[in-house]
Design a protein around this motif. Sequence first.
Motif, short mmCIF file in Angstrom:
data_model
loop_
_atom_site.label_atom_id
_atom_site.label_comp_id
_atom_site.label_asym_id
_atom_site.label_seq_id
_atom_site.Cartn_x
_atom_site.Cartn_y
_atom_site.Cartn_z
N TYR A 1 -12.64 7.47 3.99
CA TYR A 1 -12.20 6.01 4.41
C TYR A 1 -10.94 5.81 4.01
O TYR A 1 -10.18 6.43 3.30
N MET A 2 -10.46 4.95 4.96
CA MET A 2 -8.90 4.65 4.82
C MET A 2 -8.75 4.21 3.44
O MET A 2 -7.51 4.38 2.98
N LYS A 3 -9.36 3.45 2.93
CA LYS A 3 -9.05 2.81 1.39
C LYS A 3 -9.08 3.94 0.39
O LYS A 3 -8.34 3.84 -0.57
N ASP A 4 -9.34 5.35 0.79
CA ASP A 4 -9.66 6.58 -0.10
C ASP A 4 -8.43 7.48 0.28
O ASP A 4 -8.52 8.33 0.05
N THR A 5 -7.76 7.23 1.30
CA THR A 5 -6.78 7.80 1.97
C THR A 5 -5.51 7.66 1.14
O THR A 5 -4.69 6.44 1.41
N SER A 6 -4.75 8.61 0.86
CA SER A 6 -3.36 8.51 0.23
C SER A 6 -2.36 8.23 1.24
O SER A 6 -2.52 8.41 2.57
N ASP A 7 -1.26 7.43 0.87
CA ASP A 7 0.10 7.11 1.62
C ASP A 7 0.42 8.61 2.47
O ASP A 7 0.94 8.42 3.27
N LYS A 8 0.47 9.66 1.58
CA LYS A 8 1.13 10.70 1.94
C LYS A 8 0.24 11.35 3.39
O LYS A 8 0.78 11.79 4.30
N GLU A 9 -1.09 11.11 3.16
CA GLU A 9 -2.02 11.55 4.37
C GLU A 9 -1.73 10.57 5.61
O GLU A 9 -1.64 11.14 6.72
N VAL A 10 -1.74 9.29 5.15
CA VAL A 10 -1.38 8.42 6.42
C VAL A 10 -0.03 8.62 7.05
O VAL A 10 0.06 8.58 8.19
N GLY A 11 0.94 8.91 6.18
CA GLY A 11 2.23 9.40 6.76
C GLY A 11 2.07 10.55 7.47
O GLY A 11 2.93 10.63 8.49
N GLY A 12 1.55 11.51 6.96
CA GLY A 12 1.31 12.64 8.11
C GLY A 12 0.82 12.50 9.09
O GLY A 12 1.04 12.95 10.20
N MET A 13 -0.36 11.72 9.19
CA MET A 13 -1.11 11.34 10.32
C MET A 13 -0.23 10.63 11.27
O MET A 13 -0.09 10.80 12.65
N GLN A 14 0.73 9.65 11.01
CA GLN A 14 1.36 8.83 11.61
C GLN A 14 2.73 9.62 12.39
O GLN A 14 2.93 9.63 13.41
N LEU A 15 3.06 10.63 11.61
CA LEU A 15 4.09 11.52 12.14
C LEU A 15 3.54 12.18 13.34
O LEU A 15 4.11 12.29 14.46
N TYR A 16 2.28 12.94 13.24
CA TYR A 16 1.67 13.57 14.41
C TYR A 16 1.25 12.57 15.47
O TYR A 16 1.46 13.12 16.65
#
Length: 181
Positions: A147-162
Amino acid sequence: DKSAKMLEEANKIAPNNMMARFRYMFVLAENDRALADMQKVMDDVHKNDLADDDIPPIANFVHARLLKDANYEQLDKEINKLQQDYEAGKIDDVTLNAYFLVFDNLDPALKDNYASWIKLYPKSYAAHQGLTRYLLGLAGQARGDRYMKDTSDKEVGGMQLYLNGALENAKVAITLTAKPV
């Protein structure tokens, strides 16, 4: 070769046996066999007139090998021909999408192959759409499945980059064809 004999026997019993061809292509791909062996199976597929929706999973083994082997000329020609067939109404969007599934392979070793393909064919819809799909897959992989609430900022940043890279390629891709998918 044992697997080739099995395919030959399967063809005698059921000439339109798509699963036999699919399994044989899988064996060829897993054993890093020559593209020529894979092309023989594709020729056989066309000769036996399989249903349109049976062909993409088999063809994608060839397309994956073309990308891996950096045979961009043939890959570009084949995928863009499928796009032209879609634009002409010869195949539908579901069938075309099935061919594009090959680009959902998230092998990190393919990143440079996509860059090289686009460098050689900057006006190729297939190259840009292929890279878009690849980057979308990497975005999902970077984010993870929690779930998004359990997703780290690093993971979200990687997702956003791609996702940003996918969006940029998609913007180019849609300008290169009259009927993007």
